[in-house]
Design an enzyme around this catalytic site. Structure first.
Site, PDB file in Angstrom:
ATOM      1  N   GLU A 269      75.273  -1.914 106.322  1.00  0.00           N
ATOM      2  CA  GLU A 269      74.768  -0.545 106.315  1.00  0.00           C
ATOM      3  C   GLU A 269      74.958   0.073 104.933  1.00  0.00           C
ATOM      4  OE1 GLU A 269      72.785   1.847 106.910  1.00  0.00           O
ATOM      5  OE2 GLU A 269      73.308   2.206 109.003  1.00  0.00           O
TER       6      GLU A 269
ATOM      7  N   ARG B 221      69.107  -3.414 115.676  1.00  0.00           N
ATOM      8  CA  ARG B 221      70.273  -2.594 115.365  1.00  0.00           C
ATOM      9  C   ARG B 221      71.388  -2.998 116.316  1.00  0.00           C
ATOM     10  NH1 ARG B 221      71.084   3.968 115.315  1.00  0.00           N
ATOM     11  NH2 ARG B 221      73.072   3.913 114.200  1.00  0.00           N
ATOM     12  N   HIS B 222      72.587  -3.068 115.801  1.00  0.00           N
ATOM     13  CA  HIS B 222      73.756  -3.418 116.613  1.00  0.00           C
ATOM     14  C   HIS B 222      73.896  -2.483 117.808  1.00  0.00           C
ATOM     15  CE1 HIS B 222      75.903   0.105 115.105  1.00  0.00           C
ATOM     16  NE2 HIS B 222      75.398  -0.205 113.907  1.00  0.00           N
TER      17      HIS B 222
ATOM     18  N   ARG C  28      80.557  -4.601 114.055  1.00  0.00           N
ATOM     19  CA  ARG C  28      79.690  -4.053 115.107  1.00  0.00           C
ATOM     20  C   ARG C  28      78.364  -4.808 115.201  1.00  0.00           C
ATOM     21  NH1 ARG C  28      80.210  -0.393 110.963  1.00  0.00           N
ATOM     22  NH2 ARG C  28      78.307   0.503 110.065  1.00  0.00           N
TER      23      ARG C  28
ATOM     24  N   HIS D  19      71.854  -2.917 110.873  1.00  0.00           N
ATOM     25  CA  HIS D  19      72.148  -1.492 111.042  1.00  0.00           C
ATOM     26  C   HIS D  19      70.869  -0.687 110.782  1.00  0.00           C
ATOM     27  CE1 HIS D  19      76.363  -2.813 110.648  1.00  0.00           C
ATOM     28  NE2 HIS D  19      75.860  -3.620 109.739  1.00  0.00           N
TER      29      HIS D  19
END
Length: 184
Positions: free
Chosen positions: A74, A10-11, A55, A135
């Site tokens: 996402e 995940r970022h 992101r 995400h």
């Protein structure tokens, strides 16, 4: 049977953490990039893939030279995108959490659509050690697809910013996997 390791990261923390950031293209804070770099330091990967949203992409670019794939975006939260959950009708939000396919966000994406696009991205992966910077939603969708998790088990995964899910993926149609670790 041939297998490979797939790491899903995940970022890092975005500039506006705590909001429903689906397709909203917020940036990531410097400490979020640093957290992703630290998590990736000991991952042995031949391939780096990233969502096209800033992101995730900026975190991946700090790690190496990613292949950008928008299928790893996402979930689109539609009219709720960029809003705090406290600013969304609680009954509508509850219906979404209980059944995101039957009750998607207004003008948003259904859970099944997210699973379909992530499933296509998974099917396209070559059988080589891979890191995907993405995400929380696509990480859950990938785990549901590969491990056969139901919705309750999928939502139960705690995926803080910079978390890494590592899976052993076996070739076949469809591909199947075993979750080997979760590092938060």
């Amino acid at each position: 049977m041939t297998s490979f390791v797939l790491h899903l990261m995940r970022h890092g923390a975005p500039v506006r953490a705590g909001l429903m950031l689906g397709r909203t293209d917020d940036d990531v804070i410097p400490s979020g990039i640093a957290a992703c770099l630290a998590q990736a330091a000991d991952l042995d990967c031949d391939r780096l893939i990233s969502s096209d949203l800033r992101r995730a992409r900026r975190c991946a670019e700090a790690i190496g030279t990613p292949v950008i794939d928008p299928r790893w975006r996402e979930l689109d939260f539609g009219d709720w995108d960029g809003r705090a959950t406290s600013d969304v009708d609680s009954a509508a939000l509850g219906r979404f959490w209980d059944d995101p396919d039957a009750f998607p966000p207004p003008a948003g994406e259904r859970w099944s659509a997210l699973r379909t696009r992530v499933g296509a991205a998974l099917a396209a992966l070559p059988p080589a050690p891979t890191l995907v910077v993405t995400h929380g939603g696509p990480m859950r969708a990938a785990t549901a697809e590969l491990c056969g998790l139901d919705l309750a088990a999928t939502w139960a995964l705690d995926l803080p910013y910079a978390a890494v899910l590592s899976l052993r993926v076996w070739e076949g149609a469809p591909r199947r996997a075993q979750l080997t670790s979760l590092r938060a």
